[in-house]
Design an enzyme around this catalytic site. Structure first.
Site, PDB file in Angstrom:
ATOM      1  N   HIS A   1       4.216  -1.253  -1.911  1.00 12.90           N
ATOM      2  CA  HIS A   1       5.163  -1.501  -0.823  1.00 12.90           C
ATOM      3  C   HIS A   1       5.905  -2.828  -1.016  1.00 12.90           C
ATOM      4  O   HIS A   1       5.412  -3.748  -1.691  1.00 12.90           O
ATOM      5  CB  HIS A   1       4.433  -1.481   0.521  1.00 12.90           C
TER       6      HIS A   1
ATOM      7  N   CYS B   1      -0.201  -3.226   4.649  1.00 10.03           N
ATOM      8  CA  CYS B   1       0.676  -4.390   4.426  1.00 10.03           C
ATOM      9  C   CYS B   1       0.443  -5.444   5.507  1.00 10.03           C
ATOM     10  O   CYS B   1       0.408  -6.644   5.216  1.00 10.03           O
ATOM     11  CB  CYS B   1       2.146  -3.987   4.400  1.00 10.03           C
TER      12      CYS B   1
ATOM     13  N   CYS C   1       3.508  -1.320   7.465  1.00  7.28           N
ATOM     14  CA  CYS C   1       2.407  -0.379   7.658  1.00  7.28           C
ATOM     15  C   CYS C   1       1.101  -1.174   7.823  1.00  7.28           C
ATOM     16  O   CYS C   1       1.082  -2.394   7.639  1.00  7.28           O
ATOM     17  CB  CYS C   1       2.307   0.578   6.468  1.00  7.28           C
TER      18      CYS C   1
ATOM     19  N   GLU D   1       6.544  -5.365   0.958  1.00  6.60           N
ATOM     20  CA  GLU D   1       5.868  -6.583   1.424  1.00  6.60           C
ATOM     21  C   GLU D   1       4.812  -7.016   0.411  1.00  6.60           C
ATOM     22  O   GLU D   1       4.678  -8.204   0.100  1.00  6.60           O
ATOM     23  CB  GLU D   1       5.191  -6.332   2.784  1.00  6.60           C
TER      24      GLU D   1
HETATM   25 ZN   LIG Z   1       3.322  -1.118   3.628  1.00  4.78          ZN
END
Ligand SMILES: [Zn+2]
Ligand SMILES: [Zn+2]
Length: 189
Positions: A70, A101, A98, A72
């Site tokens: 992801h 993260c 999410c 981040e």
């Molecule tokens: Zn994420």
């Protein structure tokens, strides 16, 4: 042209990064900022050297694409890779993070998270941010701020609206177009 605010500037950077995303399901960008300086950035994509979702299709398990790291995480890992502290830094991200993260963001010592778009805002993630004292701010991104042809486009639309009016198009037929132009550019008259 009006001077861009720092928040919109860093949000613009995250949206630019999202354009580099290799997953077809969602394009996310994230920027780590300290003292108004960009120290790292990431987008959701495969690990270095692996196939890309945009070429091979997503690798979906339990309705999630598991191929990508992801945005981040990529931004935080860039800091880890090059030895840049993240403690006390800010994170600008295109979408609400999410849960995994969120945990990494908190654990990396990020103090403020600015996000542009709500995205399945996980209630447990929200609770964890709150417990950890991480400030989470919703900063919608104003795309107009990075439209370098804004004035030229607006002038063209106004010319076209005037041409339609002069050619005899009734006001009620013209109105929806005028409203759309106003919605995109702000008040036009
Ligand atoms: Zn994420
Ligand atoms: Zn994917």
């Amino acid at each position: 042209m009006e001077r861009i605010t720092w928040d919109q500037f860093f949000m613009a950077q995250s949206h630019l990064l999202a354009l580099r995303s290799t997953c077809t399901r969602l394009a996310v960008g994230a920027t780590v900022v300290r003292d108004k300086r960009i120290i790292a950035g990431g987008y959701n994509g495969s690990i270095t050297g692996d196939e890309h979702c945009i070429e091979e299709g997503c690798y979906v398990v339990d309705n999630h694409c598991v191929r990508t790291v992801h945005a981040e995480m990529n931004a935080l890992l860039q800091c880890a890779k090059y030895g840049t502290p993240t403690k006390g830094a800010d994170l600008y991200v295109t979408h609400f993070p999410c849960l995994p993260c969120t945990k990494s963001i908190i654990q990396a010592g990020i103090e403020r998270v600015y996000y542009a778009t709500d995205y399945k805002n996980n209630p447990y993630a929200q609770e964890l941010f709150k417990k950890a004292g991480v400030e989470v701010l919703h900063v919608p991104f104003d795309e107009c701020k990075i439209d370098f042809l804004r004035n030229e486009k607006l002038a063209l639309y106004i010319d076209m609206l005037n041409a339609l009016r002069e050619s005899g198009m009734p006001a009620e037929k013209l109105l929806p177009y005028e409203q759309k132009v106003s919605a995109l550019f702000g008040k036009i008259q």
